[in-house]
Design a protein around this motif. Sequence first.
Motif, PDB file in Angstrom:
ATOM      1  N   SER A 159       0.811  -1.215   0.000  1.00  0.00           N
ATOM      2  CA  SER A 159       0.000   0.000   0.000  1.00  0.00           C
ATOM      3  C   SER A 159       0.845   1.265   0.000  1.00  0.00           C
ATOM      4  O   SER A 159       2.026   1.253   0.373  1.00  0.00           O
ATOM      5  CB  SER A 159      -0.922   0.005   1.224  1.00  0.00           C
ATOM      6  N   SER A 160       0.217   2.358  -0.442  1.00  0.00           N
ATOM      7  CA  SER A 160       0.839   3.693  -0.424  1.00  0.00           C
ATOM      8  C   SER A 160       2.143   3.714  -1.198  1.00  0.00           C
ATOM      9  O   SER A 160       3.196   4.116  -0.700  1.00  0.00           O
ATOM     10  CB  SER A 160       1.067   4.161   1.025  1.00  0.00           C
ATOM     11  N   ASN A 161       2.067   3.253  -2.443  1.00  0.00           N
ATOM     12  CA  ASN A 161       3.180   3.353  -3.374  1.00  0.00           C
ATOM     13  C   ASN A 161       2.670   3.982  -4.668  1.00  0.00           C
ATOM     14  O   ASN A 161       1.637   4.662  -4.664  1.00  0.00           O
ATOM     15  CB  ASN A 161       3.803   1.977  -3.627  1.00  0.00           C
ATOM     16  N   GLN A 162       3.357   3.763  -5.761  1.00  0.00           N
ATOM     17  CA  GLN A 162       2.960   4.332  -7.051  1.00  0.00           C
ATOM     18  C   GLN A 162       2.848   3.229  -8.103  1.00  0.00           C
ATOM     19  O   GLN A 162       3.181   3.424  -9.274  1.00  0.00           O
ATOM     20  CB  GLN A 162       3.974   5.393  -7.483  1.00  0.00           C
ATOM     21  N   LEU A 163       2.336   2.095  -7.691  1.00  0.00           N
ATOM     22  CA  LEU A 163       2.201   0.954  -8.592  1.00  0.00           C
ATOM     23  C   LEU A 163       1.076   1.184  -9.591  1.00  0.00           C
ATOM     24  O   LEU A 163       0.042   1.767  -9.265  1.00  0.00           O
ATOM     25  CB  LEU A 163       1.935  -0.314  -7.782  1.00  0.00           C
ATOM     26  N   VAL A 164       1.276   0.710 -10.814  1.00  0.00           N
ATOM     27  CA  VAL A 164       0.298   0.903 -11.883  1.00  0.00           C
ATOM     28  C   VAL A 164      -0.036  -0.444 -12.516  1.00  0.00           C
ATOM     29  O   VAL A 164       0.515  -1.485 -12.151  1.00  0.00           O
ATOM     30  CB  VAL A 164       0.845   1.874 -12.955  1.00  0.00           C
ATOM     31  N   GLY A 165      -0.942  -0.404 -13.472  1.00  0.00           N
ATOM     32  CA  GLY A 165      -1.328  -1.625 -14.182  1.00  0.00           C
ATOM     33  C   GLY A 165      -2.477  -2.346 -13.492  1.00  0.00           C
ATOM     34  O   GLY A 165      -3.082  -1.838 -12.546  1.00  0.00           O
ATOM     35  N   LYS A 166      -2.748  -3.542 -13.956  1.00  0.00           N
ATOM     36  CA  LYS A 166      -3.843  -4.332 -13.417  1.00  0.00           C
ATOM     37  C   LYS A 166      -3.392  -5.162 -12.219  1.00  0.00           C
ATOM     38  O   LYS A 166      -2.199  -5.415 -12.024  1.00  0.00           O
ATOM     39  CB  LYS A 166      -4.388  -5.271 -14.501  1.00  0.00           C
ATOM     40  N   ILE A 167      -4.369  -5.568 -11.420  1.00  0.00           N
ATOM     41  CA  ILE A 167      -4.092  -6.549 -10.368  1.00  0.00           C
ATOM     42  C   ILE A 167      -3.957  -7.904 -11.053  1.00  0.00           C
ATOM     43  O   ILE A 167      -4.914  -8.372 -11.678  1.00  0.00           O
ATOM     44  CB  ILE A 167      -5.224  -6.595  -9.329  1.00  0.00           C
ATOM     45  N   PRO A 168      -2.798  -8.524 -10.999  1.00  0.00           N
ATOM     46  CA  PRO A 168      -2.597  -9.776 -11.752  1.00  0.00           C
ATOM     47  C   PRO A 168      -3.534 -10.891 -11.302  1.00  0.00           C
ATOM     48  O   PRO A 168      -3.798 -11.071 -10.103  1.00  0.00           O
ATOM     49  CB  PRO A 168      -1.129 -10.130 -11.451  1.00  0.00           C
ATOM     50  N   ALA A 169      -4.021 -11.643 -12.269  1.00  0.00           N
ATOM     51  CA  ALA A 169      -4.883 -12.786 -11.961  1.00  0.00           C
ATOM     52  C   ALA A 169      -4.111 -13.869 -11.211  1.00  0.00           C
ATOM     53  O   ALA A 169      -4.710 -14.706 -10.526  1.00  0.00           O
ATOM     54  CB  ALA A 169      -5.470 -13.350 -13.247  1.00  0.00           C
ATOM     55  N   LYS A 170      -2.784 -13.843 -11.302  1.00  0.00           N
ATOM     56  CA  LYS A 170      -1.963 -14.868 -10.654  1.00  0.00           C
ATOM     57  C   LYS A 170      -1.942 -14.755  -9.129  1.00  0.00           C
ATOM     58  O   LYS A 170      -1.334 -15.593  -8.473  1.00  0.00           O
ATOM     59  CB  LYS A 170      -0.532 -14.803 -11.192  1.00  0.00           C
ATOM     60  N   PHE A 171      -2.593 -13.733  -8.588  1.00  0.00           N
ATOM     61  CA  PHE A 171      -2.696 -13.665  -7.135  1.00  0.00           C
ATOM     62  C   PHE A 171      -3.368 -14.924  -6.590  1.00  0.00           C
ATOM     63  O   PHE A 171      -3.151 -15.309  -5.441  1.00  0.00           O
ATOM     64  CB  PHE A 171      -3.497 -12.431  -6.705  1.00  0.00           C
ATOM     65  N   GLY A 172      -4.157 -15.557  -7.395  1.00  0.00           N
ATOM     66  CA  GLY A 172      -4.800 -16.792  -6.979  1.00  0.00           C
ATOM     67  C   GLY A 172      -3.825 -17.938  -6.759  1.00  0.00           C
ATOM     68  O   GLY A 172      -4.217 -18.993  -6.223  1.00  0.00           O
ATOM     69  N   ASN A 173      -2.568 -17.742  -7.153  1.00  0.00           N
ATOM     70  CA  ASN A 173      -1.547 -18.783  -6.968  1.00  0.00           C
ATOM     71  C   ASN A 173      -0.839 -18.694  -5.621  1.00  0.00           C
ATOM     72  O   ASN A 173       0.002 -19.544  -5.315  1.00  0.00           O
ATOM     73  CB  ASN A 173      -0.487 -18.685  -8.079  1.00  0.00           C
ATOM     74  N   LEU A 174      -1.169 -17.689  -4.823  1.00  0.00           N
ATOM     75  CA  LEU A 174      -0.503 -17.541  -3.533  1.00  0.00           C
ATOM     76  C   LEU A 174      -1.078 -18.558  -2.541  1.00  0.00           C
ATOM     77  O   LEU A 174      -2.020 -18.279  -1.794  1.00  0.00           O
ATOM     78  CB  LEU A 174      -0.673 -16.109  -3.009  1.00  0.00           C
TER      79      LEU A 174
END
Length: 296
Positions: free
Chosen positions: A50-65
């Motif tokens: 949180s509280s950074n400058q990240l851009v782009g989409k939330i990757p679908a691969k988060f489901g791999n965690l």
Amino acid sequence: MHDNKITGELPNLISQTSNLQVLNLKNNYLQGSIPDSIFNLSKLQILDLSSNQLVGKIPAKFGNLVGMIETADTHSSFIYVTYFPGWISFPTKFGDLIVNWKKSTQGLPSENLLLYYLLDLSMNQLSGEIPTSLGSLKALKILNISHNNLSGMVPASLGDLESLKCLDLSHNKLSGSILQSFAKLQELTILDVSNNKLTGKIPIGRQMDTMNNPNFYANNSGLCGMQIQVLCPEELPVPPTKTAQVEIKETRFSWQGVGIGYSIGFFFRVGSIYLNGYFVCAPPPNCRQQQIRSRV
């Protein structure tokens, strides 16, 4: 590593720390997109970007965690954390971990840290739709993706996050309705969807009946429901239809016609009786005296 002035992009070296359980990089100046290398961290339980400058989409691969899908072995006395120079990890014991927990900054005690599962991507510039794969992270207790530029509808899969205690989707551009499936999240204590473009009736039943803080629904274009004390269109009193109004007018006109017809009929009948001689005028007194004298 949180609350520093770390700049640049997240390095792929992170994937080499396979035992990492906590990665807290909040409140820095990280840029770029979320790298795929993070999703090789199969034991990761707490990820705070949180509280950074990240851009782009939330990757679908988060489901791999996997570490956020299944509960961890709570008998372990060590937690693996990152050490910034060289991005290496080692087992250690440390003090409370400071995170945004249930809408406030709190310290999570290290002795119970393995009981917590957190994903915080808030206060960035992420865009696109929320991936349905987030619904597979069933161990999550906190999901915070607020203050981004996310759009589209809220995926139904978020209703599968059975351990979730806090869900913050506020300050985005989400549209559509709040899903009825949220009512089955029995652990949920905070749901914040304010400052979006959501419409429709707020679900009721179970936990949703307790989500009655109007501030958590504020600044949406068309929400209604008992939680914010706003009646939905189907609950409003139904005004008389045009057909009903015409029938009322016709009924009123018919009774007026009956009254007029009765009055006309009454006077017509009286007039006809008078003309037929039923009513004869009595002669005046002078006329009677003249008639008597003439007879004498």
